[in-house]
Enzyme design. Sequence first.
Site, PDB file in Angstrom:
ATOM      1  N   CYS A  96      -7.649  -0.441 -11.445  1.00 14.72           N
ATOM      2  CA  CYS A  96      -7.913   1.387 -11.497  1.00 14.72           C
ATOM      3  C   CYS A  96      -7.876   2.054 -12.792  1.00 14.72           C
ATOM      4  O   CYS A  96      -8.594   3.666 -13.196  1.00 14.72           O
ATOM      5  CB  CYS A  96      -7.872   2.272 -10.472  1.00 14.72           C
ATOM      6  SG  CYS A  96      -7.738   1.870  -9.083  1.00 14.72           S
ATOM      7  N   HIS A 121      -6.463  10.218 -10.233  1.00 13.15           N
ATOM      8  CA  HIS A 121      -6.992   8.931  -9.801  1.00 13.15           C
ATOM      9  C   HIS A 121      -6.757   9.287  -7.863  1.00 13.15           C
ATOM     10  O   HIS A 121      -5.443   9.888  -8.106  1.00 13.15           O
ATOM     11  CB  HIS A 121      -6.469   7.739 -10.542  1.00 13.15           C
ATOM     12  CG  HIS A 121      -6.457   6.594  -9.262  1.00 13.15           C
ATOM     13  ND1 HIS A 121      -7.448   6.062  -9.323  1.00 13.15           N
ATOM     14  CD2 HIS A 121      -5.698   5.882  -8.299  1.00 13.15           C
ATOM     15  CE1 HIS A 121      -7.669   5.342  -8.379  1.00 13.15           C
ATOM     16  NE2 HIS A 121      -6.206   4.498  -7.975  1.00 13.15           N
ATOM     17  N   GLU A 167     -12.400  -4.073 -10.739  1.00  9.77           N
ATOM     18  CA  GLU A 167     -11.668  -4.715 -10.525  1.00  9.77           C
ATOM     19  C   GLU A 167     -12.647  -5.365  -9.136  1.00  9.77           C
ATOM     20  O   GLU A 167     -11.483  -6.207  -8.653  1.00  9.77           O
ATOM     21  CB  GLU A 167     -10.074  -4.234 -10.491  1.00  9.77           C
ATOM     22  CG  GLU A 167     -10.218  -3.711  -9.220  1.00  9.77           C
ATOM     23  CD  GLU A 167      -8.905  -2.798  -8.696  1.00  9.77           C
ATOM     24  OE1 GLU A 167      -8.005  -3.040  -8.190  1.00  9.77           O
ATOM     25  OE2 GLU A 167      -9.275  -1.738  -9.226  1.00  9.77           O
TER      26      GLU A 167
HETATM   27  P1  HMG Z   1       1.133   3.795   5.849  1.00  7.36           P
HETATM   28  O1  HMG Z   1       2.532   3.056   6.452  1.00  7.36           O
HETATM   29  O2  HMG Z   1       0.440   3.461   7.080  1.00  7.36           O
HETATM   30  O3  HMG Z   1       1.262   5.611   6.335  1.00  7.36           O
HETATM   31  O4  HMG Z   1       0.883   3.872   4.186  1.00  7.36           O
HETATM   32  P2  HMG Z   1       2.826   6.612   5.829  1.00  7.36           P
HETATM   33  O5  HMG Z   1       3.298   6.348   6.866  1.00  7.36           O
HETATM   34  O6  HMG Z   1       3.486   6.777   4.762  1.00  7.36           O
HETATM   35  O7  HMG Z   1       2.104   7.987   6.492  1.00  7.36           O
HETATM   36  C1  HMG Z   1       0.810   8.034   5.653  1.00  7.36           C
HETATM   37  C2  HMG Z   1       1.023  10.089   5.986  1.00  7.36           C
HETATM   38  O8  HMG Z   1       0.554   9.986   6.905  1.00  7.36           O
HETATM   39  C3  HMG Z   1       2.555  10.734   5.399  1.00  7.36           C
HETATM   40  O9  HMG Z   1       2.731  11.441   4.683  1.00  7.36           O
HETATM   41  C4  HMG Z   1       3.269  10.756   6.669  1.00  7.36           C
HETATM   42  O10 HMG Z   1       4.067  11.946   7.371  1.00  7.36           O
HETATM   43  C5  HMG Z   1       2.034  11.569   7.328  1.00  7.36           C
HETATM   44  P3  HMG Z   1       4.141  11.310   3.240  1.00  7.36           P
HETATM   45  O11 HMG Z   1       4.610  11.911   3.731  1.00  7.36           O
HETATM   46  O12 HMG Z   1       3.738  10.978   2.237  1.00  7.36           O
HETATM   47  O13 HMG Z   1       3.084  13.337   2.633  1.00  7.36           O
HETATM   48  N1  HMG Z   1       1.281  11.229   8.770  1.00  7.36           N
HETATM   49  C6  HMG Z   1       0.707  12.366   9.242  1.00  7.36           C
HETATM   50  N2  HMG Z   1       0.591  13.521   8.723  1.00  7.36           N
HETATM   51  C7  HMG Z   1      -0.207  14.557   9.677  1.00  7.36           C
HETATM   52  N3  HMG Z   1      -0.321  14.786  11.255  1.00  7.36           N
HETATM   53  C8  HMG Z   1       0.313  12.670  11.517  1.00  7.36           C
HETATM   54  C9  HMG Z   1       1.056  11.879  10.810  1.00  7.36           C
HETATM   55  N4  HMG Z   1       1.469  11.397  10.483  1.00  7.36           N
HETATM   56  C10 HMG Z   1       1.986  10.296   9.475  1.00  7.36           C
HETATM   57  N5  HMG Z   1       0.374  12.356  12.820  1.00  7.36           N
HETATM   58  C11 HMG Z   1       0.040   4.172   2.620  1.00  7.36           C
HETATM   59  C12 HMG Z   1       0.040   4.574   4.038  1.00  7.36           C
HETATM   60  C13 HMG Z   1      -1.121   5.145   1.467  1.00  7.36           C
HETATM   61  C14 HMG Z   1       0.739   3.059   1.404  1.00  7.36           C
HETATM   62  C15 HMG Z   1      -1.490   3.030   2.940  1.00  7.36           C
HETATM   63  O14 HMG Z   1      -2.852   3.360   3.214  1.00  7.36           O
HETATM   64  C16 HMG Z   1      -1.659   1.577   1.730  1.00  7.36           C
HETATM   65  O15 HMG Z   1      -0.772   1.239   1.002  1.00  7.36           O
HETATM   66  N6  HMG Z   1      -2.997   1.938   0.547  1.00  7.36           N
HETATM   67  C17 HMG Z   1      -3.151   1.375  -0.416  1.00  7.36           C
HETATM   68  C18 HMG Z   1      -1.822   1.590  -1.584  1.00  7.36           C
HETATM   69  C19 HMG Z   1      -2.577   2.742  -1.907  1.00  7.36           C
HETATM   70  O16 HMG Z   1      -3.368   3.807  -2.205  1.00  7.36           O
HETATM   71  N7  HMG Z   1      -0.934   3.509  -3.011  1.00  7.36           N
HETATM   72  C20 HMG Z   1      -1.363   3.999  -3.636  1.00  7.36           C
HETATM   73  C21 HMG Z   1      -0.901   4.306  -5.368  1.00  7.36           C
HETATM   74  S1  HMG Z   1      -0.999   3.061  -5.805  1.00  7.36           S
HETATM   75  C22 HMG Z   1      -2.544   3.037  -6.849  1.00  7.36           C
HETATM   76  O17 HMG Z   1      -3.330   4.605  -6.837  1.00  7.36           O
HETATM   77  C23 HMG Z   1      -3.836   1.384  -7.272  1.00  7.36           C
HETATM   78  C24 HMG Z   1      -4.581   1.337  -6.824  1.00  7.36           C
HETATM   79  O18 HMG Z   1      -6.114   2.406  -6.218  1.00  7.36           O
HETATM   80  C25 HMG Z   1      -5.373   0.769  -6.901  1.00  7.36           C
HETATM   81  C26 HMG Z   1      -5.810  -0.015  -8.112  1.00  7.36           C
HETATM   82  O19 HMG Z   1      -4.879   0.993  -8.942  1.00  7.36           O
HETATM   83  O20 HMG Z   1      -5.596  -0.526  -8.137  1.00  7.36           O
HETATM   84  C27 HMG Z   1      -4.661   1.954  -4.921  1.00  7.36           C
END
Ligand code: HMG
Length: 390
Positions: free
Chosen positions: A111, A233, A79
């Site tokens: 992906c 994935h 992609e």
């Molecule tokens: P965010 O808002 O920065 O993070 O976005 P958050 O607030 O959701 O925190 C992430 C985790 O860190 C949470 O854990 C927090 O609790 C934890 P969870 O509750 O989710 O288990 N956390 C801590 N842990 C330990 N110590 C601390 C601490 N502070 C917080 N001090 C997000 C995270 C992944 C949403 C963002 O990075 C993003 O948008 N990433 C891109 C999208 C993505 O990867 N999505 C995944 C599913 S879609 C997919 O897989 C397809 C893709 O590969 C694309 C394709 O298909 O081409 C993306």
Amino acid sequence: MKIGIDKIGFYTPHLYVDMNKLAVARHVEPEKFTIGIGQSQMAVPPLTQDSVTLAANAALEILDEEDRNQIDLVIFGTESGIDHSKSAAVYVHHLLGINPHARSIEMKQACYSTTAAMQLAKGHIALHPEKKALVLASDIARYGLNTGGEATQGAGAVAIVISANPSIMELESESAYFTNDIMDFWRPVYSDTAFVDGKFSNEQYIAFFNQVWGQYKEQTGATLEDFEAICFHLPYTKMGLKALRTVLDETSEAVQERLLNHYQISTTYNRNVGNIYTGSLYLSLLSFLEQAQNLQAGTKIGLYSYGSGAVGEFFAGVLQPNFEQHVQRDKHEKLLANRKELSIAEYEEVFQQTLPTDGSTVELDINQDPAIICLAGVTENKRQYVNKNN
Ligand code: HMG
């Protein structure tokens, strides 16, 4: 007839950033990135690496002369392709010296495309068992500096040879797949960074997993017990864990423990590379094959593929006798260990470098890049690739 993975290669650029240092620079607690997201290091591609060179370098380490003569299908899943028209597969076909009597195409569905490519390649080999197919999964994941997705970037490629009587893993025929038109992550043709609804994408990843796993169980009668491991994935290593946890209560504590332990092993390389989109599931499989101890022939591994937008699939593979002689653990550990760490300022500088889009000529310094296949420059809107071995 058994059909499946005969060879598997991997490449990632020689530059990376440490996620602890990125967290400090972004004023978040390091544990958020290293535990909450589950990433330790993130690969950074220099301008001399694009999706074509990453794939070509991954395939270069596995192909021999016999493969070059027998491959008659090259499918490139990406992609982050470099051209709306010409497929990246044609460039790699040339760079690797594959015989001209081959079909070369590029496929896209976020992906997921590499999984579709694997299934198409399998069908092709069923009709032509004396041939081989080369499946390339190569991507550069970019969300932008200081964005919510920044900690989930990465770059790299996996190359897979699909053949009859495979040396590594037979791919089973049963498979459950599902499509639904959603906007969780997308990249319009005018943007070089992805748009994402992060929370929604996480929810959908899990919902699709539950959907295809449920469908797979219905179709096959399988249970979690049947699998030594499930590879996911991995956009970031915590993501698959969240999905896995939603089904663990279907099985005994002993099986739960096994799947959780093996899940950790299957994230080894991804944790230090980041998201490589189409290749991420296969990098997880490679991590498991190379890092798990005492795996036996006949072991069944589940595979969950997800591509935003979205398509999901669950399928399985069975390890073949002496498969361990056909993977390259030492080489891949060295590839990761020999990379150069960038400071955050250096990473930001590399991230913002771009190639000309006005037809002007640029020559890149490929001596700074240890990869054998590099992008050496652009002239008259044509990318100039170099295979240093030629
Ligand atoms: P965010 O808002 O920065 O993070 O976005 P958050 O607030 O959701 O925190 C992430 C985790 O860190 C949470 O854990 C927090 O609790 C934890 P969870 O509750 O989710 O288990 N956390 C801590 N842990 C330990 N110590 C601390 C601490 N502070 C917080 N001090 C997000 C995270 C992944 C949403 C963002 O990075 C993003 O948008 N990433 C891109 C999208 C993505 O990867 N999505 C995944 C599913 S879609 C997919 O897989 C397809 C893709 O590969 C694309 C394709 O298909 O081409 C993306």
